[in-house]
Design a protein around this motif. Structure first.
Motif, PDB file in Angstrom:
ATOM      1  N   THR B   6     -44.721  15.004  10.147  1.00 52.92           N
ATOM      2  CA  THR B   6     -44.381  15.416   8.647  1.00 52.92           C
ATOM      3  C   THR B   6     -44.684  14.210   7.649  1.00 52.92           C
ATOM      4  N   ARG B   7     -45.694  14.734   6.945  1.00 51.49           N
ATOM      5  CA  ARG B   7     -46.188  13.463   5.971  1.00 51.49           C
ATOM      6  C   ARG B   7     -46.139  14.208   4.571  1.00 51.49           C
ATOM      7  N   SER B   8     -45.846  13.370   3.635  1.00 48.50           N
ATOM      8  CA  SER B   8     -45.828  14.005   2.129  1.00 48.50           C
ATOM      9  C   SER B   8     -47.063  14.231   1.730  1.00 48.50           C
ATOM     10  N   GLU B   9     -47.404  14.837   0.687  1.00 49.00           N
ATOM     11  CA  GLU B   9     -48.507  15.228  -0.081  1.00 49.00           C
ATOM     12  C   GLU B   9     -49.276  13.957  -0.431  1.00 49.00           C
ATOM     13  N   THR B  10     -48.608  12.789  -0.852  1.00 48.94           N
ATOM     14  CA  THR B  10     -49.154  11.787  -1.116  1.00 48.94           C
ATOM     15  C   THR B  10     -49.786  10.876   0.174  1.00 48.94           C
ATOM     16  N   GLU B  11     -48.997  10.933   1.335  1.00 45.89           N
ATOM     17  CA  GLU B  11     -49.556  10.220   2.295  1.00 45.89           C
ATOM     18  C   GLU B  11     -50.807  10.925   2.907  1.00 45.89           C
ATOM     19  N   VAL B  12     -50.890  12.212   2.786  1.00 44.64           N
ATOM     20  CA  VAL B  12     -52.087  13.235   3.243  1.00 44.64           C
ATOM     21  C   VAL B  12     -53.169  12.462   2.287  1.00 44.64           C
ATOM     22  N   LEU B  13     -52.943  12.572   1.069  1.00 42.06           N
ATOM     23  CA  LEU B  13     -53.979  12.182   0.024  1.00 42.06           C
ATOM     24  C   LEU B  13     -54.450  10.612   0.346  1.00 42.06           C
ATOM     25  N   ILE B  14     -53.500   9.909   0.797  1.00 41.13           N
ATOM     26  CA  ILE B  14     -54.026   8.316   0.936  1.00 41.13           C
ATOM     27  C   ILE B  14     -54.828   8.317   2.325  1.00 41.13           C
ATOM     28  N   MET B  15     -54.467   9.149   3.194  1.00 44.03           N
ATOM     29  CA  MET B  15     -55.093   9.244   4.369  1.00 44.03           C
ATOM     30  C   MET B  15     -56.630   9.783   4.172  1.00 44.03           C
ATOM     31  N   GLU B  16     -56.634  10.797   3.510  1.00 43.29           N
ATOM     32  CA  GLU B  16     -57.733  11.517   3.184  1.00 43.29           C
ATOM     33  C   GLU B  16     -58.924  10.374   2.245  1.00 43.29           C
ATOM     34  N   ALA B  17     -58.264   9.485   1.486  1.00 42.07           N
ATOM     35  CA  ALA B  17     -59.033   8.459   0.919  1.00 42.07           C
ATOM     36  C   ALA B  17     -59.298   7.505   1.702  1.00 42.07           C
ATOM     37  N   GLN B  34     -61.574  -0.603  -2.342  1.00 43.14           N
ATOM     38  CA  GLN B  34     -62.420   0.803  -2.109  1.00 43.14           C
ATOM     39  C   GLN B  34     -61.599   2.076  -1.731  1.00 43.14           C
ATOM     40  N   ILE B  35     -60.764   1.851  -0.831  1.00 45.95           N
ATOM     41  CA  ILE B  35     -59.895   2.912  -0.569  1.00 45.95           C
ATOM     42  C   ILE B  35     -59.128   3.531  -1.639  1.00 45.95           C
ATOM     43  N   ALA B  36     -58.672   2.734  -2.726  1.00 39.67           N
ATOM     44  CA  ALA B  36     -58.001   3.179  -3.603  1.00 39.67           C
ATOM     45  C   ALA B  36     -59.026   3.934  -4.771  1.00 39.67           C
ATOM     46  N   ASP B  37     -60.112   3.546  -4.718  1.00 38.42           N
ATOM     47  CA  ASP B  37     -61.176   4.344  -5.618  1.00 38.42           C
ATOM     48  C   ASP B  37     -61.368   5.548  -5.043  1.00 38.42           C
ATOM     49  N   GLU B  38     -61.113   5.905  -3.589  1.00 44.14           N
ATOM     50  CA  GLU B  38     -61.129   7.274  -3.395  1.00 44.14           C
ATOM     51  C   GLU B  38     -60.046   8.171  -3.517  1.00 44.14           C
ATOM     52  N   PHE B  39     -59.007   7.591  -4.153  1.00 46.90           N
ATOM     53  CA  PHE B  39     -57.528   8.033  -4.104  1.00 46.90           C
ATOM     54  C   PHE B  39     -57.375   8.808  -5.392  1.00 46.90           C
ATOM     55  N   LYS B  40     -56.781   9.838  -5.561  1.00 45.11           N
ATOM     56  CA  LYS B  40     -56.954  10.800  -6.692  1.00 45.11           C
ATOM     57  C   LYS B  40     -55.761  10.612  -7.600  1.00 45.11           C
ATOM     58  N   LYS B  41     -54.719  10.000  -6.702  1.00 40.14           N
ATOM     59  CA  LYS B  41     -53.421   9.720  -7.728  1.00 40.14           C
ATOM     60  C   LYS B  41     -53.454   8.374  -8.309  1.00 40.14           C
ATOM     61  N   SER B  42     -52.244   7.978  -8.834  1.00 33.93           N
ATOM     62  CA  SER B  42     -52.096   6.627  -9.246  1.00 33.93           C
ATOM     63  C   SER B  42     -52.297   5.540  -8.145  1.00 33.93           C
ATOM     64  N   LYS B  43     -53.161   4.500  -8.387  1.00 38.93           N
ATOM     65  CA  LYS B  43     -53.229   3.494  -7.440  1.00 38.93           C
ATOM     66  C   LYS B  43     -52.236   2.800  -6.772  1.00 38.93           C
ATOM     67  N   SER B  44     -50.975   2.531  -7.848  1.00 36.61           N
ATOM     68  CA  SER B  44     -49.956   1.759  -7.515  1.00 36.61           C
ATOM     69  C   SER B  44     -49.211   2.548  -6.518  1.00 36.61           C
TER      70      SER B  44
END
Lengths: 197, 197
Positions: B6-17, B34-44
């Motif tokens: 069970t992963r949150s939407e944020t976790e899934v988006l981070i894994m995709e990035a 470079q991973i943060a660059d692929e992440f669609k939400k706030s880098k923090s």
């Protein structure tokens, strides 16, 4: 550096320095300066011969492959086909010392880098081809002399055995469930059955 | 990140990035930026959840393993023991798209890093154990139902088959002499012979 087996004393010392630095630092964190630190002669000699870290590592892979194949030839030279395959299997799956373990770990780490570094890939291609051919020719000689079941396909069988040996080595050094003994038993049992009484 | 499924939407988006960045840059040259660059939400958010590149990669390996095992379970769910082993073999050895190829290359590069990174090693141990057990249990069920030769040792046979599959995948992506088809033919032929008529 050329890939033939006549290497100058300097080249051999550079390769030994590369090995020592890889063993100490691993590939990812390695720098040319760290390799130069392990080199006993003038550092300018090393910089004169090699342009980059990957240049040194590619030469090291050729050097290590030649040593490894000379080892293989030495242990299997006088042996009959069945014994050749058995000796090869045991030689590849045995880790007798800390140094052998470190050497295998190093090669597996570098093999992972070969997915994106064409010069590493070229070296692994050559080693794979030579080892697979060593197994294939032993199986084919065994079929010809009537000691192996004529039904076997030496090429596919060599491909399967060598894939299992590679996979076992990779798993052994990158995960806890060491399959080495299972693979060793399975291959020896398979050879028992392939030998015509 | 925990390793349950069970992963949150944020976790899934981070894994995709992480996946996108690994695919673009490879492991050795990868940075958290470079991973943060692929992440669609706030880098923090990303920096809040993960401390380092290897922390992100370890979580990614768990994420990829769960997806991969869910795939395996889906394709083998309704199948009989023999078909389960055959499907598994074909599933592991088939590279149908550029994306699958890149995914396998990525995993092999990371596997090379597992020689020195204990968290990666832990993830590969778990995947190896699960896949080997999937093969072992199918072989054991086949013996129990009388479809496989009772002489086979399901544990050793699973170890051998899984080592050959791993070795074939590693060789396929790190050298030119692709042994995939030879290994596929050999395993299917071996299964033909293990099936009791």
């Amino acid at each position: 550096m050329t890939d033939d087996t006549t290497r100058s004393e300097t080249e051999v010392l550079i390769m030994e320095a590369t090995y020592a630095a890889l063993r100490r630092h691993g590939y990812a964190d390695l720098s040319v300066a760290q390799i130069a630190d392990e080199f006993k002669k003038s550092k300018s000699l090393l910089y004169y011969h090699y342009d980059s870290k990957d240049d040194l590592i590619a030469a090291f892979l050729s050097f290590a492959a030649d040593q490894f194949m000379a080892d293989i030839e030495a242990v299997t030279a006088a042996e009959e086909p069945v014994a050749t395959v058995r000796t090869l299997v045991d030689h590849l799956l045995t880790v007798e010392s800390r140094e052998m373990r470190d050497g295998q770990r190093m090669i597996i780490e570098l093999r992972g880098q070969a997915v994106s570094e064409p010069r590493f890939r070229e070296r692994f291609t050559r080693v794979d081809d030579r080892l697979r051919e060593r197994i294939r020719s032993a199986l084919a000689a065994g079929v010809e002399r009537g000691v192996f079941d004529a039904e076997i396909d030496p090429e596919d069988t060599a491909g399967m055995l060598y894939a299992a040996l590679t996979g076992a080595m990779v798993q052994q050094h990158t995960a806890d469930g060491d399959p080495t003994e299972a693979v060793r038993r399975m291959i020896h049992r398979r050879l028992d059955r392939l030998v015509v009484d």
